[in-house]
Each structure stands twice: as C-alpha cells, then as structure tokens.
Enzyme design. Structure first.
Site, PDB file in Angstrom:
ATOM      1  N   LYS A  95     -36.117 -20.702  11.745  1.00 15.51           N
ATOM      2  CA  LYS A  95     -35.381 -19.158  11.631  1.00 15.51           C
ATOM      3  C   LYS A  95     -36.529 -18.311  12.831  1.00 15.51           C
ATOM      4  CE  LYS A  95     -34.169 -18.457   6.839  1.00 15.51           C
ATOM      5  NZ  LYS A  95     -33.659 -18.006   5.693  1.00 15.51           N
ATOM      6  N   GLN A 121     -36.976 -13.431   2.119  1.00 21.67           N
ATOM      7  CA  GLN A 121     -36.732 -15.413   1.574  1.00 21.67           C
ATOM      8  C   GLN A 121     -36.671 -15.823  -0.250  1.00 21.67           C
ATOM      9  OE1 GLN A 121     -35.791 -17.797   4.070  1.00 21.67           O
ATOM     10  NE2 GLN A 121     -35.523 -19.583   2.411  1.00 21.67           N
ATOM     11  N   ASP A 148     -28.805 -10.906   5.412  1.00 22.82           N
ATOM     12  CA  ASP A 148     -28.518 -12.035   4.965  1.00 22.82           C
ATOM     13  C   ASP A 148     -26.534 -11.529   4.103  1.00 22.82           C
ATOM     14  OD1 ASP A 148     -29.439 -14.522   4.397  1.00 22.82           O
ATOM     15  OD2 ASP A 148     -31.423 -13.078   2.780  1.00 22.82           O
TER      16      ASP A 148
HETATM   17  N1  GUN Z   1     -33.035 -19.424   0.192  1.00 23.88           N
HETATM   18  C1  GUN Z   1     -31.793 -20.517   0.639  1.00 23.88           C
HETATM   19  N2  GUN Z   1     -30.896 -20.242   1.248  1.00 23.88           N
HETATM   20  C2  GUN Z   1     -31.628 -18.531   1.898  1.00 23.88           C
HETATM   21  C3  GUN Z   1     -30.623 -17.592   2.582  1.00 23.88           C
HETATM   22  O1  GUN Z   1     -29.926 -17.606   2.864  1.00 23.88           O
HETATM   23  N3  GUN Z   1     -31.315 -16.781   2.323  1.00 23.88           N
HETATM   24  C4  GUN Z   1     -32.652 -16.195   1.817  1.00 23.88           C
HETATM   25  N4  GUN Z   1     -32.916 -15.135   2.158  1.00 23.88           N
HETATM   26  N5  GUN Z   1     -32.913 -17.175   0.700  1.00 23.88           N
HETATM   27  C5  GUN Z   1     -32.491 -18.005   0.771  1.00 23.88           C
END
Ligand code: GUN
Length: 303
Positions: free
Chosen positions: A55, A99, A122
């Site tokens: 990311k 996350q 998100d």
């Molecule tokens: N963990 C696995 N997929 C995701 C996601 O799309 N967003 C976040 N914040 N954590 C994750």
C-alpha cells in the site's frame, strides 16, 4: 471448445492508478493539495505486513503522501482510539486505514466506528455502509469495488443479470451485494448453510467467489458463458516434486474456483493471481483521492 476470456485485473488496476496519479498531480497544481493516506498496523501479522508495504509503495508511486504507523500488539484499545481521534482532527491526513485483523483484546467495530466517515477509505464505517445500501454517495470497500469494475469492463451494463455471491463477509460479500443491487442485478448471497449450492451457481450469469476455500467451485457448477470473479487468495502445496531453493515444499496461490475446469465453461473469468488482487489497492488509492476532495469541498473526480 472455446475457453473463457481471462479478465486482466492487472491491466485494469494499472489504468485506475494512472488516472489516480493524474488527479493527484492536478490537485497539487490547482489546489496545492497532496492527498495523504495513513495506515495503522497493529502487531506483527506477516500477511498484514506485506499488504501494508505494498500500500505504502503504490501510494508513493501515484504521488501521494503515505505514512504507516506501526503499533505493538499489546496497545490498549483506549490508546488506539486516542490515536484515531488525533488523525481525525489532523487536516494533513485525508485517508485512515486500520489494517485488519486486530489483536483479540481490541473491539474492531468500536475502533472502526471511531474513524471519521469522511476519512474512512476502507468504507467499513457504519455511516458508509448505510450510505452504500441506500444508494447514497459513500466510501466503498475496495475489493468489492474492484470486482464491480472488472464486471463492468467485461460486460458493460449489468441490468437484469442474475448474480450469486458466495460468502457473506462484511469486507466482501455484503458490500458486493449492495453494489450489484445498485446496478439492477438480481442478487443472491450464498453461504455455508445454503442448500443445493451447485444448482444456485448454475443459475447465475455472474458468480462472485469469496469464501476462502481453495478451488471449491468446480467446472460443472458454472453456467456456460457466465462471468466468474474469483476473490479467493489461498496458498496450497504445489505439486509434490516442486521444492523451493531452501528445500521446503513450494506453495502455489489459488483462488476459490477450480480455474482449469472453470475456464472451459465460463465466458469470462478472473484469474488468481492477476484478477481481483491488484484492484484492491488501486481502489484504496482512488478512495483516498476522493476523500481528499470531499474534505476540501472540491467536486469528486471521475476516476
Ligand atoms: N485485511 C484484509 N483485507 C483488508 C482490507 O481490505 N482492509 C483492511 N483495513 N484490512 C484488511
């Protein structure tokens, strides 16, 4: 027999990132604003560490400011909430991504609810979930958003299509249902208690597989000519004689769909890897630019 056309998620994601990079440059030039994303990582989960690095790298590549806050697994819920409040009031932060998964002692729902919905890139905040389900402007979860883009690139208008979503998670299955409903599909969500699952699959013009079970969906479950989107990312042992350099058995990345069987039946299919995977981060970057525009009162760009 004609094989399915492969949906090239890598290429579609690249085009989204290119549009995002142009818009980032535009915001810098015209508004003196560089969109910024802050990722919070709690603990040492190896998969999360890989995602977070990716990311950060891709945010930098499109010209954004990206910051990762790494916290010890034993941080208290109170201190995590305090940090989120600080980021909410920091005008230099446009997007906040927490996350997941979080350590067990932290109430996931409570901390997600603390994030400012305008910074919730998100789309997991209850306000954004409610907005999505009512067809109002919302921050939309990145993976289902990516699945929808793959479908629209492949099929164009989705009106009247019968869509089956396998899996009812808050991250993929449920928001996917809302998105397809907003596109005038007839939507079914299947799950572990669904009866006659293969029959339900065979009735569907669009199949979204998001169950996390390697190669569970077989070729004869699929309606001939239909479109299959595979969200699964599963690591399984590769063939018996394949070994890594260190002598350990090699691992292979597979989806929830048995690709070799499915490609002989489907009209279009997204592969694993190279299908949905690259779309998730592309949409995170897209959501961050849109969030920055909302916060600045600038018209939302068409990305
Ligand atoms: N963990 C696995 N997929 C995701 C996601 O799309 N967003 C976040 N914040 N954590 C994750």
């Amino acid at each position: 027999m004609n094989e399915a056309q492969i949906i090239d998620g890598k290429a579609i994601a690249r085009r989204i990132r290119e549009r995002v990079a142009l818009e980032v440059e535009n915001l810098k030039q015209k508004n003196g604003l560089t969109p910024s994303l802050t990722v919070i990582l709690v603990g040492e989960d190896p998969a999360s560490q890989i995602y977070v690095k990716s990311k950060e790298k891709q945010a930098n590549e499109v010209g954004m400011i990206s910051d990762t806050i790494r916290l010890k697994a034993d941080i208290t819920e109170k201190n995590l909430l305090k940090l989120i409040n600080e980021l909410n009031s920091d005008i230099s932060v446009n997007g906040i991504l927490l996350q997941l998964p979080l350590p067990e002692h932290i109430d996931e729902g409570k901390v997600i609810f603390a994030i400012d919905p305008l910074k919730d890139v998100d789309g997991f905040h209850l306000v954004n979930i409610g907005r999505l389900w009512t067809g109002t402007k919302a921050s939309i979860p990145c993976t289902p958003s990516g699945c929808l883009q793959l479908l629209k690139e492949t099929l164009g208008d989705l009106t009247g299509k019968r869509a089956l979503i396998l899996g009812r998670s808050n991250i993929v299955g449920k928001p996917m249902a809302a998105l397809l409903l907003n596109e005038n599909c007839t939507v079914t969500i299947a799950h572990s208690s669904t009866i006659d699952l293969a029959d339900r699959c065979r009735e569907s013009d669009i199949l979204i597989a998001a169950v996390g079970r390697p190669q569970m969906i077989l070729g004869d479950w699929i309606k001939p000519g239909s479109t299959v989107i595979d969200v699964g990312i599963n690591r399984i042992d590769a063939s018996l004689n394949e070994k890594n350099i260190d002598g350990k058995p090699a691992k292979q990345l597979v989806g929830d769909v048995n690709f070799e069987e499915a490609k002989l039946v489907a009209g279009h299919i997204s592969p694993v890897p190279g299908g949905v995977g690259p779309m998730t981060i592309a949409n995170l970057l897209r959501n961050t630019v849109i969030a920055a525009c909302w916060q600045m009162g600038i018209d939302e760009p068409n990305l």
